[in-house]
Design an enzyme around this catalytic site. Structure first.
Site, PDB file in Angstrom:
ATOM      1  N   CYS A   1       0.946  -1.147  -0.111  1.00  0.00           N
ATOM      2  CA  CYS A   1       0.010   0.042  -0.061  1.00  0.00           C
ATOM      3  C   CYS A   1       0.902   1.250   0.108  1.00  0.00           C
ATOM      4  O   CYS A   1       1.725   1.442   0.901  1.00  0.00           O
ATOM      5  CB  CYS A   1      -0.972  -0.084   1.247  1.00  0.00           C
ATOM      6  SG  CYS A   1      -1.640   1.461   1.488  1.00  0.00           S
TER       7      CYS A   1
ATOM      8  N   CYS B   1      -3.546   7.447  -2.052  1.00  0.00           N
ATOM      9  CA  CYS B   1      -4.814   7.551  -2.422  1.00  0.00           C
ATOM     10  C   CYS B   1      -5.862   8.139  -1.483  1.00  0.00           C
ATOM     11  O   CYS B   1      -6.809   8.801  -2.063  1.00  0.00           O
ATOM     12  CB  CYS B   1      -5.346   6.221  -3.044  1.00  0.00           C
ATOM     13  SG  CYS B   1      -3.949   5.053  -3.320  1.00  0.00           S
TER      14      CYS B   1
ATOM     15  N   THR C   1      -4.290   4.727   7.112  1.00  0.00           N
ATOM     16  CA  THR C   1      -3.164   4.358   6.285  1.00  0.00           C
ATOM     17  C   THR C   1      -2.471   5.689   5.928  1.00  0.00           C
ATOM     18  O   THR C   1      -2.650   6.719   5.579  1.00  0.00           O
ATOM     19  CB  THR C   1      -3.968   3.931   4.986  1.00  0.00           C
ATOM     20  OG1 THR C   1      -4.704   2.624   5.166  1.00  0.00           O
ATOM     21  CG2 THR C   1      -2.786   3.585   4.046  1.00  0.00           C
TER      22      THR C   1
ATOM     23  N   GLU D   1      -0.839   1.474   9.234  1.00  0.00           N
ATOM     24  CA  GLU D   1      -1.663   2.059   9.732  1.00  0.00           C
ATOM     25  C   GLU D   1      -1.431   2.426  11.423  1.00  0.00           C
ATOM     26  O   GLU D   1      -0.902   2.002  11.942  1.00  0.00           O
ATOM     27  CB  GLU D   1      -3.166   0.954   9.884  1.00  0.00           C
ATOM     28  CG  GLU D   1      -3.718   1.025   8.627  1.00  0.00           C
ATOM     29  CD  GLU D   1      -2.771  -0.034   7.260  1.00  0.00           C
ATOM     30  OE1 GLU D   1      -2.149  -0.787   7.903  1.00  0.00           O
ATOM     31  OE2 GLU D   1      -2.950   0.424   6.329  1.00  0.00           O
TER      32      GLU D   1
ATOM     33  N   HIS E   1     -12.751   5.684  -3.332  1.00  0.00           N
ATOM     34  CA  HIS E   1     -11.747   4.844  -2.710  1.00  0.00           C
ATOM     35  C   HIS E   1     -11.845   3.210  -3.073  1.00  0.00           C
ATOM     36  O   HIS E   1     -10.742   2.459  -3.088  1.00  0.00           O
ATOM     37  CB  HIS E   1     -11.680   4.862  -1.201  1.00  0.00           C
ATOM     38  CG  HIS E   1     -10.386   4.399  -0.632  1.00  0.00           C
ATOM     39  ND1 HIS E   1      -9.078   4.781  -1.227  1.00  0.00           N
ATOM     40  CD2 HIS E   1     -10.057   3.632   0.448  1.00  0.00           C
ATOM     41  CE1 HIS E   1      -7.899   4.460  -0.263  1.00  0.00           C
ATOM     42  NE2 HIS E   1      -8.724   3.517   0.321  1.00  0.00           N
TER      43      HIS E   1
ATOM     44  N   TYR F   1      -8.901   0.673  -5.347  1.00  0.00           N
ATOM     45  CA  TYR F   1      -8.398  -0.573  -5.183  1.00  0.00           C
ATOM     46  C   TYR F   1      -7.747  -1.150  -6.554  1.00  0.00           C
ATOM     47  O   TYR F   1      -7.489  -2.544  -6.566  1.00  0.00           O
ATOM     48  CB  TYR F   1      -9.234  -1.349  -4.354  1.00  0.00           C
ATOM     49  CG  TYR F   1      -9.122  -1.195  -3.007  1.00  0.00           C
ATOM     50  CD1 TYR F   1      -9.437  -0.043  -2.335  1.00  0.00           C
ATOM     51  CD2 TYR F   1      -8.555  -2.283  -2.070  1.00  0.00           C
ATOM     52  CE1 TYR F   1      -9.041   0.108  -0.953  1.00  0.00           C
ATOM     53  CE2 TYR F   1      -8.573  -1.976  -0.734  1.00  0.00           C
ATOM     54  CZ  TYR F   1      -8.347  -0.741  -0.124  1.00  0.00           C
ATOM     55  OH  TYR F   1      -8.446  -0.404   1.100  1.00  0.00           O
TER      56      TYR F   1
ATOM     57  N   CYS G   1      -5.025  -0.631  -6.772  1.00  0.00           N
ATOM     58  CA  CYS G   1      -3.702  -0.885  -6.255  1.00  0.00           C
ATOM     59  C   CYS G   1      -3.283  -2.264  -5.909  1.00  0.00           C
ATOM     60  O   CYS G   1      -2.216  -2.794  -6.252  1.00  0.00           O
ATOM     61  CB  CYS G   1      -3.521  -0.200  -4.880  1.00  0.00           C
ATOM     62  SG  CYS G   1      -4.526  -0.693  -3.591  1.00  0.00           S
TER      63      CYS G   1
ATOM     64  N   GLU H   1      -6.435  -5.854   4.232  1.00  0.00           N
ATOM     65  CA  GLU H   1      -7.006  -4.406   3.650  1.00  0.00           C
ATOM     66  C   GLU H   1      -7.945  -4.654   2.321  1.00  0.00           C
ATOM     67  O   GLU H   1      -8.780  -3.684   2.186  1.00  0.00           O
ATOM     68  CB  GLU H   1      -5.613  -3.485   3.274  1.00  0.00           C
ATOM     69  CG  GLU H   1      -6.232  -2.079   3.183  1.00  0.00           C
ATOM     70  CD  GLU H   1      -4.896  -1.119   2.912  1.00  0.00           C
ATOM     71  OE1 GLU H   1      -3.980  -1.514   2.299  1.00  0.00           O
ATOM     72  OE2 GLU H   1      -4.851  -0.234   3.671  1.00  0.00           O
TER      73      GLU H   1
HETATM   74 FE1  SF4 Z   1      -3.298   1.807   0.084  1.00  0.00          FE
HETATM   75 FE2  SF4 Z   1      -4.777   0.823  -2.106  1.00  0.00          FE
HETATM   76 FE3  SF4 Z   1      -5.863   2.387  -0.327  1.00  0.00          FE
HETATM   77 FE4  SF4 Z   1      -4.153   3.389  -1.732  1.00  0.00          FE
HETATM   78  S1  SF4 Z   1      -6.099   2.397  -2.501  1.00  0.00           S
HETATM   79  S2  SF4 Z   1      -4.311   3.804   0.285  1.00  0.00           S
HETATM   80  S3  SF4 Z   1      -2.647   1.635  -1.952  1.00  0.00           S
HETATM   81  S4  SF4 Z   1      -5.085   0.189  -0.084  1.00  0.00           S
HETATM   82 FE    FE Z   2      -6.992   1.228   2.198  1.00  0.00          FE
END
Ligand code: SF4
Ligand code: FE
Length: 510
Positions: A126, A130, A217, A283, A318, A322, A324, A472
């Site tokens: 992570c 974001c 986060t 976190e 958000h 994801y 990510c 997560e």
């Molecule tokens: Fe972390 Fe993914 Fe959330 Fe961005 S979207 S803060 S990389 S978990």
């Molecule tokens: Fe997250």
């Protein structure tokens, strides 16, 4: 306190980023080195293992998470990634880091999804930035809508704040999740009123707030904290309907770091047992102990009827973010294929099929985050929002597919991933020869490389990165049930029923 490990990371970071250090530029963006220095200038009150940290940036357990955020600065400096990493500010017209941008088109949204995958692949964890981007975009929509209803001036205030964030290329922590106490009770009915963050005093120059935000986060790697309410609210909860931004080291804010599985491996000497050499996430519980917020940083104050709208816009953005996990999935698939080759198992048909399945699942996730972006729309503020139904579908898949990808990776890796000796045993004069001898496979593959790739798989499936890749995926941006509620609300069942009835000759008067 700086461990040997911390020093190794510092050097690595310097080497990795030095070629991207830029001169004075018209683009208001920080280099990774400037980002690191800016964090050193903060006076954060951070606690870990029961003690206050004197040096947050160089702490060996926290530093990998700082490195992951630094990557968002580094890739923005690299010419080959500028199309994805940079955007044009709609307020200044300057090139800015996309993490501070307000989406102006569906193309912007698609690039945001691609940026998430890119960074997930580069960091294997992570990268935290974001949440701030998603808070800014949600606030750009909701401050405008509040002004339209109440003739307030939140949007103008917000745009001034946004200009400051863009001009200084700041990392913001988007803070939504309250501790919530007794889940049966709304905020105002809790025994302890602080279990949801709320206003405790109104002053001529601002407000005073108290409460906490959990699971934050990237909190200690952020310059700013943007607070939002955590759920829809009614009149009785109006003191809890509050949104604002503060510098992360504002007086009264403190951080208690969360633990992660295998986290102390980062503080050990050597660099193999933590799996991912450089990057990680973190976190923290963020406590607001009677914190003053000046009016120019307040973006919602008691407009309880907009709390739900802010939550939903943030959640949809958000859930899109994801993307990510697709990038982290790329890393895990690459690691699984590598260990299959090292073990000499890559030609086995069942192994090939498992790798195909992992790719199928991962690319299906990519479809979701691209689809909700492509199907986005323009809000009255001019901001482009994602398609909420598709964003919820995407995030719901994310609560499942990474677990299956992880299961398949562990299947291919074999049990050695969790039974192999430590790096110290590989180096020890007494045990090295045995470790070398008995963990050798293909003569062309150094034993150490085999152990390293297994440690990376362990890190992603069971270690510190598993927080980011698995738990997560389950709970971040809302647990699965939150998406199921949204799916039931957003899906048009009547339209589907009409389609069915029409085809078989049933009259439908609805
Ligand atoms: Fe972390 Fe993914 Fe959330 Fe961005 S979207 S803060 S990389 S978990
Ligand atoms: Fe997250």
């Amino acid at each position: 306190m700086k461990s040997e490990r911390g020093i190794v990371l510092l050097k690595y970071h310097a080497r990795e980023t030095s070629s991207f250090e830029t001169k004075e530029q018209d683009i208001p963006m920080m280099t990774p080195g400037q980002y690191e220095e800016s964090l050193r200038n903060l006076n954060l009150e951070v606690y870990m293992f029961g003690k206050r940290l004197e040096n947050v940036v160089d702490d060996p357990i926290i530093r990998p998470s700082m490195n992951a955020v630094a990557k968002t600065y580094e890739l923005a400096q690299r010419p080959e990634y500028q199309d994805i990493m940079l955007a044009t500010s709609h307020i200044s017209g300057k090139k800015i880091n996309r993490f501070t941008h307000i989406h102006q088109s569906t193309e912007d949204l698609v690039k945001k999804s691609k940026m998430g995958r890119l960074l997930g692949r580069h960091t294997g964890c992570c990268f935290q930035r974001c949440v701030g981007m998603d808070s800014l975009n949600a606030l750009s929509i909701v401050t405008y809508n509040m002004d339209a209803k109440y003739n307030t001036s939140y949007h103008e205030r917000f745009l001034e704040y946004l200009a400051y964030v863009q001009e200084h290329d700041l990392t913001c922590d988007g803070a939504m999740t309250d501790p919530k106490g007794d889940r049966r009770l709304p905020p105002h009915a809790q025994d302890d009123p602080d279990l949801y963050l709320h206003v405790v005093e109104e002053r001529a120059d601002g407000i005073v707030v108290r409460g906490a935000k959990a699971h934050q986060t990237g909190a200690v790697n952020s310059h700013e904290i943007i607070v939002m309410p955590t759920l829809s609210m009614k009149k009785e909860d109006e003191d809890y309907a509050v949104s604002f931004a503060l510098p992360s080291d504002a007086e009264g804010i403190l951080y208690i770091m969360g633990r992660q599985s295998c986290d102390t491996r980062k503080a050990e000497s050597g660099n193999m047992d933590q799996g991912n050499l450089i990057y990680g996430g973190h976190e923290a519980l963020v406590v607001f102990d009677n914190v003053f917020v000046p009016w120019d940083r307040v973006f919602m104050y008691k407009e309880y009827d907009f709390a739900g709208q802010l939550v939903e816009h943030f959640a949809s953005y958000h859930r899109q973010s994801y993307a990510c996990k697709v990038g982290v999935g790329d890393v895990l698939i690459g690691a699984a294929q590598t260990i299959a080759e090292y073990n000499g198992a890559d030609r086995a048909s069942h192994v090939k099929d498992k790798v195909i399945e992992m790719n199928h699942l991962n690319e299906t996730l990519f479809c979701g985050c691209i689809a909700c972006a492509s199907e986005g729309h323009k809000e009255p503020s001019g901001t482009f929002a994602v398609n909420s139904l598709l964003a919820n579908i995407h995030k719901h898949n994310v609560t499942r597919f990474p677990y299956e990808i992880s299961r398949l990776a562990q299947d291919i890796a074999g049990g050695l991933m969790v039974t192999m000796p430590s790096e110290k045993d590989l180096r020890s004069s007494e045990t090295a020869k045995w470790v070398e001898k008995y963990f050798k496979t293909n003569p062309d593959v150094p034993t150490e490389d085999r152990l390293r790739i297994l440690r990376l798989i362990e890190n992603l499936c069971l270690g510190t990165a598993a927080v980011g890749y698995l738990t997560e995926s389950m709970h971040g941006a809302g647990s699965p049930q939150a998406q199921r509620i949204m799916i039931s609300r957003l899906v048009n069942l009547k339209e589907k029923q009409k389609a069915a009835k029409r085809l078989c000759g049933i009259a439908d008067d609805s």
